[in-house]
Structure formats: structure tokens, C-alpha cells
Write a protein that holds these residues in place. Structure first.
Motif, mmCIF file in Angstrom:
data_model
loop_
_atom_site.group_PDB
_atom_site.id
_atom_site.type_symbol
_atom_site.label_atom_id
_atom_site.label_comp_id
_atom_site.label_asym_id
_atom_site.label_seq_id
_atom_site.Cartn_x
_atom_site.Cartn_y
_atom_site.Cartn_z
ATOM 1 N N GLU A 1 1.500 8.629 -5.460
ATOM 2 C CA GLU A 1 1.953 9.395 -4.295
ATOM 3 C C GLU A 1 1.499 8.810 -2.953
ATOM 4 O OE1 GLU A 1 0.578 13.339 -4.965
ATOM 5 O OE2 GLU A 1 1.664 13.547 -6.845
ATOM 6 N N GLY A 2 0.500 7.927 -2.971
ATOM 7 C CA GLY A 2 0.008 7.391 -1.705
ATOM 8 C C GLY A 2 -1.358 6.754 -1.877
ATOM 9 N N ALA A 3 -2.206 6.956 -0.876
ATOM 10 C CA ALA A 3 -3.519 6.304 -0.903
ATOM 11 C C ALA A 3 -4.634 7.291 -0.579
ATOM 12 C CB ALA A 3 -3.560 5.157 0.092
ATOM 13 N N GLN A 4 -5.734 7.099 -1.273
ATOM 14 C CA GLN A 4 -6.984 7.790 -0.944
ATOM 15 C C GLN A 4 -7.802 6.798 -0.124
ATOM 16 O OE1 GLN A 4 -8.123 10.963 -1.951
ATOM 17 N NE2 GLN A 4 -9.954 10.644 -0.708
ATOM 18 N N LEU A 5 -8.167 7.164 1.111
ATOM 19 C CA LEU A 5 -8.885 6.266 2.001
ATOM 20 C C LEU A 5 -10.328 6.721 2.186
ATOM 21 C CD1 LEU A 5 -6.225 5.990 4.848
ATOM 22 C CD2 LEU A 5 -6.498 4.485 2.887
ATOM 23 N N VAL A 6 -11.216 5.752 2.253
ATOM 24 C CA VAL A 6 -12.592 6.013 2.670
ATOM 25 C C VAL A 6 -12.768 5.300 4.001
ATOM 26 C CG1 VAL A 6 -15.044 5.794 2.127
ATOM 27 C CG2 VAL A 6 -13.393 6.194 0.282
ATOM 28 N N LEU A 7 -13.189 6.053 5.012
ATOM 29 C CA LEU A 7 -13.267 5.530 6.377
ATOM 30 C C LEU A 7 -14.694 5.593 6.898
ATOM 31 C CD1 LEU A 7 -10.377 7.759 7.795
ATOM 32 C CD2 LEU A 7 -10.139 5.462 6.840
ATOM 33 N N GLU A 8 -14.993 4.696 7.825
ATOM 34 C CA GLU A 8 -16.203 4.795 8.628
ATOM 35 C C GLU A 8 -15.775 4.861 10.077
ATOM 36 O OE1 GLU A 8 -19.177 1.780 8.094
ATOM 37 O OE2 GLU A 8 -20.064 2.843 6.416
ATOM 38 N N LEU A 9 -16.304 5.836 10.819
ATOM 39 C CA LEU A 9 -15.906 5.977 12.203
ATOM 40 C C LEU A 9 -17.053 6.521 13.042
ATOM 41 C CD1 LEU A 9 -14.397 9.317 12.743
ATOM 42 C CD2 LEU A 9 -13.913 8.388 10.499
ATOM 43 N N PRO A 10 -16.999 6.260 14.357
ATOM 44 C CA PRO A 10 -18.047 6.801 15.213
ATOM 45 C C PRO A 10 -18.074 8.321 15.132
ATOM 46 C CG PRO A 10 -16.759 5.145 16.382
ATOM 47 C CD PRO A 10 -16.052 5.415 15.085
ATOM 48 N N ARG A 11 -19.278 8.852 15.008
ATOM 49 C CA ARG A 11 -19.445 10.299 14.899
ATOM 50 C C ARG A 11 -18.761 11.024 16.071
ATOM 51 N NH1 ARG A 11 -20.907 13.370 10.578
ATOM 52 N NH2 ARG A 11 -21.488 15.423 11.307
ATOM 53 N N ALA A 12 -18.833 10.418 17.242
ATOM 54 C CA ALA A 12 -18.261 11.044 18.437
ATOM 55 C C ALA A 12 -16.737 11.165 18.349
ATOM 56 C CB ALA A 12 -18.646 10.241 19.677
ATOM 57 N N ALA A 13 -16.095 10.360 17.489
ATOM 58 C CA ALA A 13 -14.633 10.382 17.378
ATOM 59 C C ALA A 13 -14.137 11.281 16.251
ATOM 60 C CB ALA A 13 -14.119 8.953 17.152
ATOM 61 N N LEU A 14 -15.059 11.918 15.526
ATOM 62 C CA LEU A 14 -14.685 12.697 14.342
ATOM 63 C C LEU A 14 -13.656 13.785 14.640
ATOM 64 C CD1 LEU A 14 -17.746 13.565 12.058
ATOM 65 C CD2 LEU A 14 -15.532 12.641 11.378
ATOM 66 N N GLU A 15 -13.947 14.612 15.631
ATOM 67 C CA GLU A 15 -13.087 15.770 15.896
ATOM 68 C C GLU A 15 -11.673 15.345 16.278
ATOM 69 O OE1 GLU A 15 -13.107 19.561 18.923
ATOM 70 O OE2 GLU A 15 -15.043 18.756 18.275
ATOM 71 N N GLY A 16 -11.582 14.365 17.186
ATOM 72 C CA GLY A 16 -10.268 13.902 17.624
ATOM 73 C C GLY A 16 -9.462 13.275 16.504
ATOM 74 N N LEU A 17 -10.119 12.446 15.684
ATOM 75 C CA LEU A 17 -9.396 11.799 14.584
ATOM 76 C C LEU A 17 -9.014 12.796 13.495
ATOM 77 C CD1 LEU A 17 -11.100 8.312 14.193
ATOM 78 C CD2 LEU A 17 -8.742 8.788 14.821
ATOM 79 N N ALA A 18 -9.849 13.789 13.270
ATOM 80 C CA ALA A 18 -9.511 14.820 12.269
ATOM 81 C C ALA A 18 -8.215 15.521 12.672
ATOM 82 C CB ALA A 18 -10.656 15.823 12.142
ATOM 83 N N GLN A 19 -8.073 15.823 13.960
ATOM 84 C CA GLN A 19 -6.857 16.481 14.457
ATOM 85 C C GLN A 19 -5.654 15.551 14.348
ATOM 86 O OE1 GLN A 19 -6.673 19.820 15.457
ATOM 87 N NE2 GLN A 19 -4.527 19.266 15.131
ATOM 88 N N THR A 20 -5.841 14.285 14.699
ATOM 89 C CA THR A 20 -4.757 13.297 14.608
ATOM 90 C C THR A 20 -4.262 13.164 13.175
ATOM 91 O OG1 THR A 20 -5.620 12.048 16.482
ATOM 92 C CG2 THR A 20 -4.182 10.856 14.977
ATOM 93 N N VAL A 21 -5.211 13.048 12.232
ATOM 94 C CA VAL A 21 -4.845 12.899 10.817
ATOM 95 C C VAL A 21 -4.155 14.165 10.304
ATOM 96 C CG1 VAL A 21 -5.779 12.620 8.487
ATOM 97 C CG2 VAL A 21 -6.608 11.166 10.351
ATOM 98 N N ALA A 22 -4.650 15.321 10.730
ATOM 99 C CA ALA A 22 -4.025 16.593 10.315
ATOM 100 C C ALA A 22 -2.579 16.650 10.805
ATOM 101 C CB ALA A 22 -4.828 17.771 10.855
ATOM 102 N N ASN A 23 -2.325 16.197 12.026
ATOM 103 C CA ASN A 23 -0.959 16.213 12.576
ATOM 104 C C ASN A 23 -0.048 15.268 11.796
ATOM 105 O OD1 ASN A 23 -1.787 17.997 14.536
ATOM 106 N ND2 ASN A 23 -2.020 16.451 16.141
ATOM 107 N N ILE A 24 -0.539 14.076 11.488
ATOM 108 C CA ILE A 24 0.283 13.084 10.781
ATOM 109 C C ILE A 24 0.593 13.535 9.365
ATOM 110 C CG2 ILE A 24 0.300 10.723 9.847
ATOM 111 C CD1 ILE A 24 -1.386 9.924 12.345
ATOM 112 N N THR A 25 -0.391 14.105 8.678
ATOM 113 C CA THR A 25 -0.218 14.480 7.265
ATOM 114 C C THR A 25 0.180 15.953 7.108
ATOM 115 O OG1 THR A 25 -2.554 15.085 7.011
ATOM 116 C CG2 THR A 25 -1.954 12.780 6.565
ATOM 117 N N ARG A 26 0.419 16.634 8.223
ATOM 118 C CA ARG A 26 0.757 18.065 8.214
ATOM 119 C C ARG A 26 -0.291 18.873 7.435
ATOM 120 N NH1 ARG A 26 5.092 15.121 7.818
ATOM 121 N NH2 ARG A 26 5.613 15.355 5.637
ATOM 122 N N GLY A 27 -1.559 18.504 7.664
ATOM 123 C CA GLY A 27 -2.667 19.271 7.093
ATOM 124 C C GLY A 27 -2.951 18.994 5.633
#
Length: 200
Positions: free
Chosen positions: A161-187
């Protein structure tokens, strides 16, 4: 904002006929700090005094100097410059003139501080590790948005069905990227923060 050194550095001073040579280096853990001291200590020097700071872990050694006159000032030089993951060794060859307790504190602390000031620094960025999913259709845009947000893909595991990703990202960017990913994947990403750590 905490920093560490990007590479080892050295500084030398002569104070009232005593020679002081400081060596400083970035260290990832206590074992690396102890190995650094062992590699750079000079057996025939009068004193090999040192200190390290690695997160909440720290230690210092006066190596025969009066208590509190060598190792502690070296540690204070590290902390005073807001450095972490750093080890500093100050070697002294006694020149025949006693410096007194205050003179020793100034000599060891000053030599360590001057050495650290000469070093090149880099900011220690707190990172978070995150797991998330994306369908094949979502994957290209998701990868582009993650890269824009400073995330690095540590691993990708594909299924039907797709890919399971493991990411490393700056802690300060967590909230913004979580919202971006939620929008792209429709939650449906299953965004899960695993841990927080600083880079080696």
C-alpha cells in the motif's frame, strides 16, 4: 542555545615561567572523553588536569594541584561558554614560581577558556525520531515537504500500500511537520514520535 566544537583545538600560554598547554575536543560520550585525555596527556609534565561536560554528566580532575584550583576552573570555562559534549585537558610544566590558589584558578581557567574561544563551534540541535506512513500516491509530495522542513529519512519500508518511514527532524519543526503530513495523508499517516536526542 548550546554548542559543541567541530574539531579539536590547542592553546599555549606561559605564566610566570610555567608552561600551560590546553587541548579541547568534541566528545560524544564519557569513554571518548577519557580516551582523549589518555591520548593527549604528557607523562613527564608536572600536571595533566582536565574536565568534561556531556549533557548532565561532568567530571574534573586536579591531578595533584590543590583541590578546586585546576579541574573545576576548566569545567567553569566549558560551562561559561555554553558548550556541551566537550573535553578539555590542560597540561602544566612547573617553572619554579608558585602561582598560589588564585593564580592557579586564573591560569587553568584562562588557558582552557582561550583554547575554547579559538575553536570552531556548531549548534547542537535537538532531534526527534518519528514514524509515519504514506501511500505510493502521497509519497513524492510527502518526501519533498519533509526535506523542506529539515527532516531526513532514516529508513523506508515498502509494502503493498505504500511506505513506512522513519524520520529524524529538528525538535523545533515537529509541530509544523506533523500538520503538513496530516494534511497530505488526510490524517492517515500514523505519525508517532519515538524519542528525542542530539546528534552524535
Amino acid at each position: 542555545m548550546t554548542h559543541t566544537l567541530t574539531a579539536a583545538c590547542t592553546h599555549q600560554e606561559d605564566i610566570k615561567k610555567s608552561r600551560f598547554v590546553a587541548h579541547a575536543a568534541p566528545v560524544a560520550d564519557v569513554d571518548a572523553a577519557i580516551a582523549f585525555f589518555a591520548a593527549h596527556s604528557v607523562p613527564d609534565a608536572t600536571h595533566n588536569c582536565w574536565a568534561y561536560r556531556i549533557g548532565q554528566s561532568y567530571r574534573y580532575n586536579d591531578d595533584g594541584e590543590p583541590g578546586g584550583t585546576a579541574g573545576r576552573p576548566i569545567l567553569q570555562a566549558i560551562d561559561g561558554q555554553d558548550l556541551d559534549r566537550v573535553a578539555v585537558l590542560v597540561i602544566r610544566w612547573f617553572g619554579g614560581i608558585k602561582l598560589g590558589a588564585g593564580g592557579l584558578v586564573r591560569a587553568y581557567g584562562g588557558c582552557a577558556a582561550n583554547c575554547l574561544r579559538a575553536g570552531v563551534r556548531t549548534e547542537i540541535v535537538a532531534l526527534a525520531r518519528v514514524h509515519c506512513r504514506a501511500s505510493f500516491a502521497e509519497l513524492p509530495i510527502l518526501q519533498a515537504r519533509l526535506a523542506e522542513g529539515g527532516a531526513q529519512v532514516v529508513s523506508e519500508d515498502y509494502d503493498g500500500e505504500g511506505a513506512q518511514l522513519v524520520l529524524e527532524l529538528p525538535r523545533a519543526a515537529l509541530e509544523g511537520l506533523a500538520q503538513t503530513v496530516a494534511n497530505i495523508t488526510r490524517g492517515r499517516s500514523g505519525w508517532r514520535v519515538e524519542d528525542e536526542h542530539v546528534p552524535d
